[in-house]
Design a protein around this motif. Structure first.
Motif, PDB file in Angstrom:
ATOM      1  N   ASP A   1       0.712  -1.112   0.053  1.00 48.69           N
ATOM      2  CA  ASP A   1      -0.119   0.003   0.080  1.00 48.69           C
ATOM      3  C   ASP A   1       0.851   1.249   0.085  1.00 48.69           C
ATOM      4  O   ASP A   1       1.935   1.372   0.274  1.00 48.69           O
ATOM      5  CB  ASP A   1      -0.816   0.139   1.255  1.00 48.69           C
ATOM      6  N   ARG A   2       0.318   2.373  -0.680  1.00 49.81           N
ATOM      7  CA  ARG A   2       0.882   3.715  -0.381  1.00 49.81           C
ATOM      8  C   ARG A   2       1.093   4.080   1.083  1.00 49.81           C
ATOM      9  O   ARG A   2       0.412   3.890   2.126  1.00 49.81           O
ATOM     10  CB  ARG A   2       0.179   4.527  -1.173  1.00 49.81           C
ATOM     11  N   VAL A   3       2.301   4.635   1.223  1.00 50.32           N
ATOM     12  CA  VAL A   3       2.635   5.327   2.715  1.00 50.32           C
ATOM     13  C   VAL A   3       1.940   6.808   2.615  1.00 50.32           C
ATOM     14  O   VAL A   3       2.045   7.470   1.687  1.00 50.32           O
ATOM     15  CB  VAL A   3       3.947   5.406   2.958  1.00 50.32           C
ATOM     16  N   SER A   4       1.163   6.985   3.591  1.00 49.82           N
ATOM     17  CA  SER A   4       0.499   8.237   3.686  1.00 49.82           C
ATOM     18  C   SER A   4       0.643   8.818   5.201  1.00 49.82           C
ATOM     19  O   SER A   4       0.580   8.019   6.178  1.00 49.82           O
ATOM     20  CB  SER A   4      -1.018   8.180   3.517  1.00 49.82           C
ATOM     21  N   PRO A   5       1.158  10.246   5.414  1.00 49.78           N
ATOM     22  CA  PRO A   5       0.913  11.309   4.355  1.00 49.78           C
ATOM     23  C   PRO A   5       2.507  11.005   3.699  1.00 49.78           C
ATOM     24  O   PRO A   5       3.382  10.416   4.146  1.00 49.78           O
ATOM     25  CB  PRO A   5       0.836  12.498   4.944  1.00 49.78           C
ATOM     26  N   SER A   6       2.673  11.939   2.643  1.00 48.85           N
ATOM     27  CA  SER A   6       3.758  12.055   2.001  1.00 48.85           C
ATOM     28  C   SER A   6       4.316  13.277   2.013  1.00 48.85           C
ATOM     29  O   SER A   6       3.615  14.252   2.337  1.00 48.85           O
ATOM     30  CB  SER A   6       3.545  11.956   0.444  1.00 48.85           C
ATOM     31  N   PRO A   7       5.838  13.456   1.841  1.00 50.35           N
ATOM     32  CA  PRO A   7       6.479  14.798   1.898  1.00 50.35           C
ATOM     33  C   PRO A   7       6.232  15.649   0.788  1.00 50.35           C
ATOM     34  O   PRO A   7       6.707  16.596   0.639  1.00 50.35           O
ATOM     35  CB  PRO A   7       7.814  14.458   2.265  1.00 50.35           C
ATOM     36  N   GLY A   8       5.703  15.011  -0.189  1.00 49.94           N
ATOM     37  CA  GLY A   8       5.578  16.002  -1.582  1.00 49.94           C
ATOM     38  C   GLY A   8       4.371  16.984  -1.354  1.00 49.94           C
ATOM     39  O   GLY A   8       3.473  16.985  -0.346  1.00 49.94           O
ATOM     40  N   ILE A   9       4.524  18.206  -1.940  1.00 49.99           N
ATOM     41  CA  ILE A   9       3.644  19.299  -1.646  1.00 49.99           C
ATOM     42  C   ILE A   9       3.028  19.933  -3.015  1.00 49.99           C
ATOM     43  O   ILE A   9       4.048  19.987  -4.090  1.00 49.99           O
ATOM     44  CB  ILE A   9       4.242  20.295  -0.906  1.00 49.99           C
ATOM     45  N   TRP A  10       1.916  19.961  -3.154  1.00 43.60           N
ATOM     46  CA  TRP A  10       1.393  20.350  -4.553  1.00 43.60           C
ATOM     47  C   TRP A  10       1.087  21.913  -4.578  1.00 43.60           C
ATOM     48  O   TRP A  10       0.269  22.263  -3.606  1.00 43.60           O
ATOM     49  CB  TRP A  10       0.012  19.614  -4.855  1.00 43.60           C
ATOM     50  N   PRO A  11       1.875  22.853  -5.156  1.00 39.35           N
ATOM     51  CA  PRO A  11       1.620  24.280  -5.069  1.00 39.35           C
ATOM     52  C   PRO A  11       0.382  24.590  -5.193  1.00 39.35           C
ATOM     53  O   PRO A  11      -0.177  25.586  -4.559  1.00 39.35           O
ATOM     54  CB  PRO A  11       2.561  24.782  -6.078  1.00 39.35           C
ATOM     55  N   ARG A  12      -0.473  23.947  -6.023  1.00 40.08           N
ATOM     56  CA  ARG A  12      -1.879  24.418  -6.306  1.00 40.08           C
ATOM     57  C   ARG A  12      -2.627  24.460  -5.131  1.00 40.08           C
ATOM     58  O   ARG A  12      -3.702  25.124  -4.792  1.00 40.08           O
ATOM     59  CB  ARG A  12      -2.444  23.910  -7.415  1.00 40.08           C
ATOM     60  N   THR A  13      -2.583  23.633  -4.149  1.00 45.95           N
ATOM     61  CA  THR A  13      -3.147  23.447  -2.908  1.00 45.95           C
ATOM     62  C   THR A  13      -2.617  24.245  -1.568  1.00 45.95           C
ATOM     63  O   THR A  13      -2.988  23.728  -0.562  1.00 45.95           O
ATOM     64  CB  THR A  13      -3.727  22.082  -2.498  1.00 45.95           C
ATOM     65  N   CYS A  14      -1.445  24.785  -1.949  1.00 51.23           N
ATOM     66  CA  CYS A  14      -0.620  25.262  -0.576  1.00 51.23           C
ATOM     67  C   CYS A  14      -0.835  26.786  -0.521  1.00 51.23           C
ATOM     68  O   CYS A  14      -0.528  27.542  -1.278  1.00 51.23           O
ATOM     69  CB  CYS A  14       0.843  25.141  -0.899  1.00 51.23           C
ATOM     70  N   SER A  15      -1.471  27.040   0.513  1.00 52.68           N
ATOM     71  CA  SER A  15      -1.891  28.435   0.881  1.00 52.68           C
ATOM     72  C   SER A  15      -0.739  29.335   1.171  1.00 52.68           C
ATOM     73  O   SER A  15       0.626  29.005   1.203  1.00 52.68           O
ATOM     74  CB  SER A  15      -2.943  28.508   2.227  1.00 52.68           C
ATOM     75  N   LYS A  16      -1.074  30.607   0.986  1.00 53.54           N
ATOM     76  CA  LYS A  16       0.073  31.652   1.078  1.00 53.54           C
ATOM     77  C   LYS A  16       0.561  31.539   2.674  1.00 53.54           C
ATOM     78  O   LYS A  16       1.688  31.710   2.970  1.00 53.54           O
ATOM     79  CB  LYS A  16      -0.520  33.175   1.204  1.00 53.54           C
ATOM     80  N   GLU A  17      -0.161  31.185   3.432  1.00 51.83           N
ATOM     81  CA  GLU A  17      -0.009  31.171   5.052  1.00 51.83           C
ATOM     82  C   GLU A  17       1.331  30.236   5.107  1.00 51.83           C
ATOM     83  O   GLU A  17       2.057  29.970   5.982  1.00 51.83           O
ATOM     84  CB  GLU A  17      -1.133  30.833   5.891  1.00 51.83           C
ATOM     85  N   ARG A  18       0.779  28.682   4.495  1.00 52.39           N
ATOM     86  CA  ARG A  18       1.688  27.637   4.668  1.00 52.39           C
ATOM     87  C   ARG A  18       3.128  28.116   4.160  1.00 52.39           C
ATOM     88  O   ARG A  18       4.086  27.578   4.414  1.00 52.39           O
ATOM     89  CB  ARG A  18       1.105  26.283   4.002  1.00 52.39           C
ATOM     90  N   ARG A  19       3.184  28.818   2.825  1.00 49.76           N
ATOM     91  CA  ARG A  19       4.190  28.863   2.069  1.00 49.76           C
ATOM     92  C   ARG A  19       4.855  29.754   2.912  1.00 49.76           C
ATOM     93  O   ARG A  19       6.575  29.625   3.072  1.00 49.76           O
ATOM     94  CB  ARG A  19       3.880  29.785   0.969  1.00 49.76           C
TER      95      ARG A  19
END
Length: 299
Positions: free
Chosen positions: A50-68
């Motif tokens: 099975d896939r390991v979750s969560p992953s350290p990958g980050i998708w810019p389209r869903t990353c808020s200004k605050e998180r950035r």
């Protein structure tokens, strides 16, 4: 700058934690360099069955200004920070114009994200024009053109934001890269070299070494991992103690010859426990430092 300060870990290696946790773990382990993988969902560290979750990958389209902003703050202790595009289902050289256009859009979003978090280097995967490798030669001309077209678009952002960029190669990221890079005259667009992936693609070691020399001044980053070739299979992305594919001392020697001063990023996926992976990266770091000192001692 010593080689110790140039060595880091790619977050693609660290399963079951998110980006912020991965940054903290790499910093706590004493590394001064880190590569952030920009990807959807659980596409990075994948377990079996099975896939390991969560992953350290980050998708810019869903990353808020605050998180950035928070990520930008976390990255301040590092000497080298890079981002690497590894988005599932994308192809900047697809014969399908819809896929090609959407991929370019997402890659540009990755460039914007890189700028927003205060990072000065982003690297990409070039792609081939056909998903069936046996027919890829038929699409060589189109594939080269599309990959070069994207580089031209990306370079506008490189100058706007003062960024370094590159394609991963020499082979191993979907397309032969060296000749592409030599066609791009702007040094802001270079090459990320993964020696192990090149050798796994049956690229002769002589071609790899020649490519490093030909790309002098254009090499922006090195991906580092071991690979074992056995009669039954080949396994890659291992610690450097488990390697019989690449002569890393030879690679380090030629990188020294061309005065490479960029980051070495480990892509080691030796365990589904990120702490074990970090220990393997620390051990591999010690080996790189040892080999480099041996090379320097003979000069």
């Amino acid at each position: 700058m010593s080689i110790e300060e140039q060595i880091g870990i790619s977050t693609i290696s660290l399963p079951a934690i998110n980006t912020e946790e991965a940054i903290d773990a790499v910093a706590e382990a004493g590394f001064k360099a880190i590569e952030l993988i920009l990807s959807i969902g659980n596409q990075c560290a994948i377990g079996y069955p099975d896939r390991v979750s969560p992953s350290p990958g980050i998708w810019p389209r869903t990353c808020s200004k605050e998180r950035r902003k928070k990520i930008k703050e976390k990255l301040k202790p590092f000497l080298y920070v890079t981002t690497h595009v590894q988005l599932e289902g994308t192809n900047i050289a697809s014969p399908n114009p819809g896929i090609r256009e959407e991929t370019v859009k997402q890659y540009i979003e990755c460039i914007e994200f890189t700028h927003d978090i205060g990072v000065s280097m982003v690297t990409f995967h070039p792609r081939g024009g056909c998903r069936h490798s046996q027919y890829e030669h038929m699409y060589k001309e189109d594939g080269d053109r599309y990959n070069l077209d994207f580089a031209k678009k990306a370079l506008k952002y490189a100058h706007k934001y003062d960024l370094q960029m590159g394609y991963e190669g020499t082979h191993g990221a979907g397309w032969p890269v060296r000749d592409l890079i030599l066609k791009i005259k702007d040094k802001r667009f270079g090459i990320l070299i993964d020696p192990t992936q090149s050798c796994l693609r049956s690229v002769p070691v002589s071609y790899l070494i020649e490519s490093i020399r030909k790309c002098k001044g254009r090499i922006c980053e090195i991906h580092v991992h071991g690979a074992l070739c056995r009669t039954i299979n080949i396994t890659s992305h291992l610690p450097l103690r488990l390697n019989n594919i690449v002569d890393w001392k030879q690679v380090l020697s030629v990188l020294t010859d061309v005065n490479f001063k960029g980051p070495f990023m480990f892509e080691i996926t030796s365990s589904e426990d990120y702490r074990t992976v970090i220990k393997d990266c620390q051990e591999s770091k010690d080996l790189l430092i040892k080999w480099q000192r041996e090379i320097d001692g003979k000069r």
